[in-house]
Structure formats: structure tokens, C-alpha cells
Motif scaffolding. Structure first.
Motif, mmCIF file in Angstrom:
data_model
loop_
_atom_site.group_PDB
_atom_site.id
_atom_site.type_symbol
_atom_site.label_atom_id
_atom_site.label_comp_id
_atom_site.label_asym_id
_atom_site.label_seq_id
_atom_site.Cartn_x
_atom_site.Cartn_y
_atom_site.Cartn_z
ATOM 1 N N PHE B 47 31.522 38.442 -31.110
ATOM 2 C CA PHE B 47 30.340 38.282 -31.942
ATOM 3 C C PHE B 47 30.748 37.700 -33.290
ATOM 4 O O PHE B 47 31.854 37.919 -33.751
ATOM 5 N N PRO B 48 29.848 36.985 -33.924
ATOM 6 C CA PRO B 48 30.223 36.366 -35.195
ATOM 7 C C PRO B 48 30.207 37.348 -36.365
ATOM 8 O O PRO B 48 29.475 38.342 -36.327
ATOM 9 N N PHE B 49 31.007 37.066 -37.371
ATOM 10 C CA PHE B 49 30.951 37.831 -38.622
ATOM 11 C C PHE B 49 31.080 36.841 -39.776
ATOM 12 O O PHE B 49 31.488 35.704 -39.588
ATOM 13 N N GLU B 70 21.313 25.642 -35.188
ATOM 14 C CA GLU B 70 22.089 25.208 -34.029
ATOM 15 C C GLU B 70 22.221 26.300 -32.977
ATOM 16 O O GLU B 70 22.468 26.004 -31.814
ATOM 17 N N CYS B 71 22.127 27.529 -33.390
ATOM 18 C CA CYS B 71 22.317 28.649 -32.463
ATOM 19 C C CYS B 71 21.366 28.504 -31.271
ATOM 20 O O CYS B 71 20.157 28.458 -31.453
ATOM 21 N N PRO B 72 21.886 28.407 -30.060
ATOM 22 C CA PRO B 72 20.988 28.166 -28.915
ATOM 23 C C PRO B 72 19.890 29.206 -28.727
ATOM 24 O O PRO B 72 18.737 28.835 -28.570
ATOM 25 N N PRO B 73 20.177 30.520 -28.741
ATOM 26 C CA PRO B 73 19.051 31.450 -28.576
ATOM 27 C C PRO B 73 18.367 31.800 -29.894
ATOM 28 O O PRO B 73 17.510 32.677 -29.896
ATOM 29 N N LYS B 74 18.747 31.164 -30.972
ATOM 30 C CA LYS B 74 18.109 31.367 -32.287
ATOM 31 C C LYS B 74 18.122 32.833 -32.702
ATOM 32 O O LYS B 74 17.068 33.453 -32.911
ATOM 33 N N CYS B 75 19.309 33.394 -32.805
ATOM 34 C CA CYS B 75 19.372 34.807 -33.139
ATOM 35 C C CYS B 75 19.843 35.047 -34.558
ATOM 36 O O CYS B 75 20.088 36.171 -34.951
ATOM 37 N N ILE B 76 20.003 33.968 -35.343
ATOM 38 C CA ILE B 76 20.413 34.142 -36.742
ATOM 39 C C ILE B 76 19.182 33.939 -37.631
ATOM 40 O O ILE B 76 18.389 33.028 -37.395
ATOM 41 N N TYR B 77 19.046 34.783 -38.615
ATOM 42 C CA TYR B 77 17.882 34.724 -39.493
ATOM 43 C C TYR B 77 18.365 34.769 -40.934
ATOM 44 O O TYR B 77 19.044 35.708 -41.333
ATOM 45 N N ILE B 101 20.780 39.573 -28.796
ATOM 46 C CA ILE B 101 20.401 38.269 -28.265
ATOM 47 C C ILE B 101 21.591 37.319 -28.247
ATOM 48 O O ILE B 101 21.708 36.480 -27.356
ATOM 49 N N CYS B 102 22.471 37.448 -29.214
ATOM 50 C CA CYS B 102 23.636 36.559 -29.310
ATOM 51 C C CYS B 102 24.372 36.503 -27.981
ATOM 52 O O CYS B 102 24.571 37.514 -27.330
ATOM 53 N N MET B 103 24.748 35.289 -27.571
ATOM 54 C CA MET B 103 25.430 35.171 -26.285
ATOM 55 C C MET B 103 26.885 34.747 -26.432
ATOM 56 O O MET B 103 27.467 34.176 -25.524
ATOM 57 N N ASN B 104 27.456 34.983 -27.579
ATOM 58 C CA ASN B 104 28.898 34.801 -27.808
ATOM 59 C C ASN B 104 29.374 33.386 -27.537
ATOM 60 O O ASN B 104 30.476 33.192 -27.039
ATOM 61 N N CYS B 105 28.535 32.401 -27.824
ATOM 62 C CA CYS B 105 28.936 31.047 -27.455
ATOM 63 C C CYS B 105 29.870 30.439 -28.477
ATOM 64 O O CYS B 105 30.647 29.543 -28.155
ATOM 65 N N GLY B 106 29.819 30.881 -29.725
ATOM 66 C CA GLY B 106 30.732 30.337 -30.714
ATOM 67 C C GLY B 106 30.274 29.046 -31.346
ATOM 68 O O GLY B 106 31.022 28.425 -32.084
ATOM 69 N N ILE B 107 29.053 28.638 -31.089
ATOM 70 C CA ILE B 107 28.589 27.373 -31.659
ATOM 71 C C ILE B 107 28.394 27.503 -33.169
ATOM 72 O O ILE B 107 28.673 26.565 -33.913
ATOM 73 N N CYS B 108 27.958 28.675 -33.630
ATOM 74 C CA CYS B 108 27.778 28.851 -35.075
ATOM 75 C C CYS B 108 29.088 28.600 -35.813
ATOM 76 O O CYS B 108 29.107 27.951 -36.849
ATOM 77 N N GLU B 109 30.175 29.111 -35.249
ATOM 78 C CA GLU B 109 31.472 28.902 -35.882
ATOM 79 C C GLU B 109 31.828 27.420 -35.919
ATOM 80 O O GLU B 109 32.355 26.905 -36.899
ATOM 81 N N PHE B 118 32.789 33.313 -38.415
ATOM 82 C CA PHE B 118 33.814 33.243 -37.373
ATOM 83 C C PHE B 118 33.533 34.275 -36.296
ATOM 84 O O PHE B 118 32.789 35.221 -36.519
ATOM 85 N N MET B 119 34.186 34.077 -35.163
ATOM 86 C CA MET B 119 33.962 35.002 -34.066
ATOM 87 C C MET B 119 34.969 36.143 -34.147
ATOM 88 O O MET B 119 36.159 35.923 -34.367
ATOM 89 N N ASP B 120 34.480 37.335 -33.916
ATOM 90 C CA ASP B 120 35.288 38.536 -34.076
ATOM 91 C C ASP B 120 35.924 38.950 -32.748
ATOM 92 O O ASP B 120 35.563 38.447 -31.693
HETATM 93 S S1 SF4 Z 1 27.723 32.978 -31.078
HETATM 94 FE FE1 SF4 Z 1 26.165 31.560 -30.321
HETATM 95 S S2 SF4 Z 1 24.436 32.869 -29.841
HETATM 96 FE FE2 SF4 Z 1 25.784 34.070 -31.156
HETATM 97 S S3 SF4 Z 1 25.040 33.740 -33.229
HETATM 98 FE FE3 SF4 Z 1 26.616 32.205 -32.872
HETATM 99 S S4 SF4 Z 1 25.538 30.405 -32.122
HETATM 100 FE FE4 SF4 Z 1 24.133 32.150 -31.935
#
Ligand code: SF4
Ligand code: SF4
Lengths: 381, 193
Positions: B47-49, B70-77, B101-109, B118-120
Motif C-alpha cells: 500500500f502507498p504511504f 491517475e489512480c485506476p480505482p480512484k481511491c485517493i482523495y 479500494i486500493c489495488m496495490n498497483c503502484g501507479i501513484c508511485e 511510495f509503496m510500503d
Molecule cells: S497503488 Fe494503485 S490503486 Fe493504490 S492508491 Fe496507488 S494508484 Fe491507487
């Protein structure tokens, strides 16, 4: 109802609903079968319990944002799903892929084939009643490959590793050694697996001449993948299309003779051996260093929300472990695909289930379903 | 001989059974979780931090809203902070990620231009309830940059090097017009298909 019904000589048909919550349906899949005694006279597959609106979702976001969703189609082979989608977008936008990235892609795709076929054989044996010993041996080997995926892509199953024009990251330090170790030991594991299973009389009598799929029917129903080849049709997209760099490797396409469950099982074992051959050649040829993302691909990855491929359409297809996996994309020049369509192998292969099951016993239906190799994430999308 | 194949198969299971006693290193492949834990790989992402330098107030995030778009499921607010005159500051007042909702894709990073998210490696996040307890707020998400250096030394080294090359020190320098220019639209020849 007349009181003579009880004594009539008409066969008493029994309708049974197998699933959706059933351990042998590999997910939430339901078969409505009509039985005469134990013989199947009618079978209706019911799909859609796992529908997640994949295509519509993808039409409402940027091209890159669909990449993690493709992982979740066939969640056992996320790497090959990524591969097919990346190929479609690359065709659409005319992006080239550097040499080393091509090798990494094929490496991942073939490791995924090993994972898928090992697991399938394990679960097929589970369906036959060999509870969990073959499955656990399969999981043991799969784990080693998943460790490598985790070290490279960051995730074990939902890899999200491919990018348009390359891959996300280079192999980690020590990654090559890890793969060499896997490839070296895999054929020994396959030998062990075969010793455990192939000559087993119970397996043979349960599988041979069960669920025969004829060549003609397989072709007419546009079946692809190992099932088609088990019926004796020589069709492998790696050979037909020679996409990516598959023309650089020598490998055979194993074919079955009868097209029964046993052939489907054995074709997969042989395919794994061919995959190992490909991997061995690949490890020899692979360049030590090099680009992993082309310049155009890097531009696309920089701000995915803004990236616009030119208007047009493209169909990218690969030989995924389950068959022909294709993505059809139509672009209208905006950052979102106008149309996004998946051609999932599992979904099309499952349509043939009734023809294979008619006249068989109900216990065999489970085995036949297992040998088709479906993943419901892909069937229902 | 009928039944010989079965016996041959049994010999494999027997061999594995014996192996797990006489040579457990090879024969036993499981670990006794939760007493024993396997090390995760460096690139492992869950998960991101958000990172901060020094004090939690000195966070790198400038509330540019790129990751949330950019977050695909739009879980950042994200809501940016405003000063007394109502001008938008380069700092988030609210930064929520719905871990459910976050799907751990890492696109935000990948898309963050300020190396702020970054991803934790944390993976033990089970909760009794799935609405409020999995909605992580700014305070829960902020971690020192040393934490990132500890879990992913290679990536940390690479990112710090590029940051130093760009001349960014400490708090991310506000770049004029926070969101960077979109990548030039590709003028590539139409796909041949
Ligand atoms: S890891 Fe993916 S789903 Fe999770 S917050 Fe980042 S972009 Fe969104
Ligand atoms: S992209 Fe980075 S800087 Fe911008 S809002 Fe997200 S975390 Fe903050």
C-alpha cells in the motif's frame, strides 16, 4: 398428474445444479445438468457471477490504468495478460520494444506458462480425487517462480509489470541466477511429477477416452490453446504469428491424438518441457544490459492520463497458456480507448463443455471441466 | 502389471515424506506463520504511504492531484491547504487513501513527479471493520523518508541521486504551475492494422 406416472417406463430425468459454490468448479461457475441416472443428457453452463465490467471500466480510463486490471482477468497468468494488452497498444500507437525488454517479456511469458500448466495439472488431479498431494507439489514449484516475480515486478500475482514499449523495471540483482536455478530444477520436478501421475492406472482409467473433442468440432468452435492441440490441430500462435522474438527459439508444438482428457493432461506436460527448452535458449541469448523501455514508451508512461495514441484500431494477440488471448482496441485519438474488447480463451473454450460432456457420467463432467482449464476471472470479466 | 503405476507414484510421496525429516531444508517448504515470517523482496509493494523529511509537517507532497487522477480505482482523495486569504498552498490539508479500494498497483508511485508517495512493505492490515478503519488519513500515511531508505535501499539511492541531480533538496521545490506539462502527444504514424 395421472397416477400412472409413477409406473411409466419414461426415463426419470433429474435436474441438478452444480455450483456456483462448488469446490470443483474453479470459482463461481454453475453447471445446470440434466441427468438420466448418472448419465448427462443436457448441460447448461451458467456464467457471469464474477462479472466486473472490465471492458466498460477500461473505456473510461487511460490506457495505462487498464494494465493493472488486466492482471485480474486470468489471475494465475497476469504476466501474459499484460503481454497481450501491451502488444495491442504498441500496435495501435506504433511503439517499438527494445531488445532486452523483448527477452524479459518472453522470459516472463514462459515462466507463466510453467505456472499455469503446473497448477492446472495439480487441480485436475484434485478433481480426480487425488486430494492435494499433486496440488501441493505444484504449489511448491510455483512458489519459486512467484518469488522471482515478486523480486522483479513487486507483486506475486498482480504483477502489473509490462509497460507500453518495454517493461517497468529491469531484473533485480541476482534475478538471473534465480531464473537459472528455476530452469535447472524444473525438468527434475516434471520427472517427479510424471512418476507420480502419468503411469498411474487410476488416472489413466479416469482420463482416457473421457470427454473426447473431435478435431472438426474444436476448429469450428474456435477453440484455442492446449485443448485444440490435444485434439491434434497444429496451431500455436507463437509459431503462426512469430510475435515478439519467438522466431529465435527452437521448440516443438506437442500434439495429442485422441483429444480426451488424458491427451489434454499430457500435452500440457509436454508443453512445459518445451517451455523449459525455450527458457534455456533464452538465458543463453539474452543480452546482459540494455534499454528496457523505448523512448516512445517512456513518453507514454510519463503522464498516462494525457497520452493519446493516434486514431485507429489494433488487435494484439498472444498464445497465453490457455489459448489465444487478444485485445481489440479502437482509438478515437483521445486518451481513453473508444472500444476495448477482450478475447478471453477461457470463455470461448468453455462453450464447448456441453458437447464434451453429453453421454458421460456426472463425475466425469467435473474432470472434463478441469481439463478445459478455465479461470472465472477471465470467463466473466 | 496393474497397480504398478500407483506404487511408483506412492514412492514419490514416500520419498518426499522421508525427505522432510532427514533433510528438512529441502523437504519442508512452508514457514510457521505468524511465528516465523518470510522476508519480503525489496521491490515488494503493498500500500502507498507519504514521505516527510524531518518533521511530519515537512512533507514532500505538494497536493498536485496527479496521483489521485491517475489512480485506476480512484481511491485517493486530496484537498489542498488554503491560507487565510483562500489561496491554495502547495500542501494537502486532506490526503486520504481508501485501502479497502486500493489495488496495490503502484501507479501513484510511478506518476508522482515529486517523489512523495511510495509503496510500503506493510502487509498485516487486517481490521474488524472495513469502512472507517481502512480509510487512511494523512496522519496515518505519513512516514519519515528514513523508513523508505530502510525498506528499499536501492530505489532510495536511485531516487535521491536523481533528486540531487535536479537540485531538489529537502522540501520539494514548488515548480511553477504545479502539474508538469503533459507529455507531448505522440505524432507517430497511424498503426498498421
Ligand atoms: S497503488 Fe494503485 S490503486 Fe493504490 S492508491 Fe496507488 S494508484 Fe491507487
Ligand atoms: S502526485 Fe505526488 S505530489 Fe502530487 S498529490 Fe500525489 S503524492 Fe502529492
Amino acid at each position: 398428474m395421472s397416477d400412472t406416472a409413477v409406473h411409466s417406463q419414461e426415463p426419470q430425468l433429474l435436474e441438478v445444479s452444480i455450483g456456483p459454490q462448488h469446490p470443483s468448479t474453479h470459482g463461481v461457475f454453475r453447471m445446470n445438468v440434466v441427468l438420466d441416472g448418472e448419465t448427462i443428457v443436457k448441460l447448461k453452463p451458467v456464467m457471469g457471477y464474477l462479472h466486473r465490467n472490465h471492458e466498460q471500466l477500461a473505456e473510461n480510463m487511460s490506457y495505462l490504468a487498464s494494465m493493472p486490471y488486466t492482471d485480474r482477468l486470468d489471475y494465475i497468468c497476469s504476466m501474459t495478460n499484460n503481454f497481450a494488452y501491451a502488444m495491442a497498444v504498441e500496435k495501435l500507437a506504433g511503439i517499438d520494444v527494445p531488445e532486452r525488454a523483448q527477452y524479459i517479456r518472453v522470459l516472463m511469458a514462459e515462466l507463466t506458462r510453467l505456472i499455469n500448466h503446473t497448477l492446472l495439472v495439480g487441480f485436475l488431479l484434485n478433481d480426480l480425487g487425488a486430494f492435494f498431494t499433486p496440488t501441493l507439489y505444484a504449489f511448491r514449484e510455483r512458489e519459486k517462480i512467484l518469488d522471482f516475480f515478486e523480486a522483479t515486478a513487486g507483486s506475486r500475482m498482480m504483477c502489473n509489470y509490462f509497460r507500453f514499449g518495454g517493461v517497468k523495471a529491469d531484473l533485480p540483482a541476482g534475478g538471473m541466477e534465480q531464473v537459472k536455478e528455476i530452469v535447472k530444477n524444473y525438468s527434475r520436478f516434471l520427472d517427479e511429477f510424471e512418476r507420480l501421475l502419468t503411469s498411474n492406472e487410476i488416472l489413466r482409467s479416469r482420463c482416457q477416452n473421457v470427454g473426447i473433442l473431435s478435431k472438426e468440432l474444436a476448429v469450428n468452435a474456435s477453440i484455442t490453446g492446449p485443448i485444440l492441440r490435444a485434439s491434434g490441430v497444429n496451431y500455436d500462435i507463437r509459431k503462426v504469428d512469430k510475435y515478439s522474438i519467438y522466431d529465435r527459439f527452437e521448440f516443438k508444438v506437442p500434439l495429442g491424438k485422441v483429444g480426451d482428457v488424458y491427451d489434454r493432461y499430457y500435452v500440457r506436460i509436454l508443453e512445459m518441457r518445451e517451455s523449459i527448452k525455450i527458457l534455456q535458449q533464452l538465458l543463453k541469448q539474452m543480452p546482459e544490459k540494455g534499454e528496457i523501455l523505448s523512448a516512445k514508451g517512456a513518453a507514454a508512461a510519463k503522464s498516462p492520463r494525457m497520452w493519446k495514441p493516434p486514431a485507429g484500431d489494433a488487435y494484439g494477440r498472444i498464445e497465453s497458456p490457455k489459448g489465444e488471448l487478444g485485445f481489440y482496441l479502437v482509438s478515437d485519438g483521445s486518451p481513453k480507448p473508444y472500444r476495448y474488447h477482450v478475447r478471453p480463451p477461457s470463455f470461448i473454450n468453455i462453450t464447448i463443455l456441453e458437447d464434451m460432456c453429453l453421454g458421460q457420467k456426472v463425475a466425469d463432467a467435473i474432470v472434463i471441466l478441469g481439463s478445459v482449464d478455465i479461470v472465472l476471472g477471465e470467463v466473466d470479466r | 502389471m496393474f497397480g504398478f503405476g500407483v506404487l511408483k507414484g506412492m514412492s514419490v510421496t514416500l520419498w518426499n515424506f522421508i525427505l522432510s525429516y532427514v533433510y528438512p531444508k529441502k523437504g519442508i517448504t512452508t514457514v510457521q506463520y505468524p511465528e516465523q515470517k518470510k522476508e519480503v523482496e525489496e521491490r515488494f509493494r503493498n500500500f502507498p504511504f507519504l514521505v516527510y523529511e524531518g518533521a511530519p509537517d515537512n512533507m514532500r507532497c505538494v497536493a498536485c492531484d496527479i496521483c489521485s487522477k491517475e489512480c485506476p480505482p480512484k481511491c485517493i482523495y486530496i484537498i489542498p491547504e488554503k491560507d487565510a486569504q483562500g489561496r491554495v498552498q502547495k500542501k494537502p490539508a486532506t490526503f486520504d487513501i481508501d485501502y479497502a479500494i486500493c489495488m496495490n498497483c503502484g501507479i501513484c508511485e510511478e506518476v508522482c513527479p515529486f517523489d512523495a508517495i511510495f509503496m510500503d512493505h506493510e502487509y498485516e492490515l487486517a481490521e474488524y471493520e472495513r469502512l472507517s478503519s481502512l480509510l487512511y488519513h494523512k496522519e496515518d500515511l505519513l512516514k519519515p523518508v528514513e523508513h523508505f531508505a530502510k525498506i528499499r535501499p536501492t530505489d532510495y539511492g536511485r531516487i535521491e541521486a536523481t533528486r540531487a541531480a535536479k537540485g531538489v533538496k529537502g522540501r520539494a521545490q514548488p515548480v511553477a504551475g504545479a502539474p508538469p506539462k503533459p507529455a507531448e502527444t505522440q505524432q507517430s504514424p497511424p498503426a498498421t492494422s
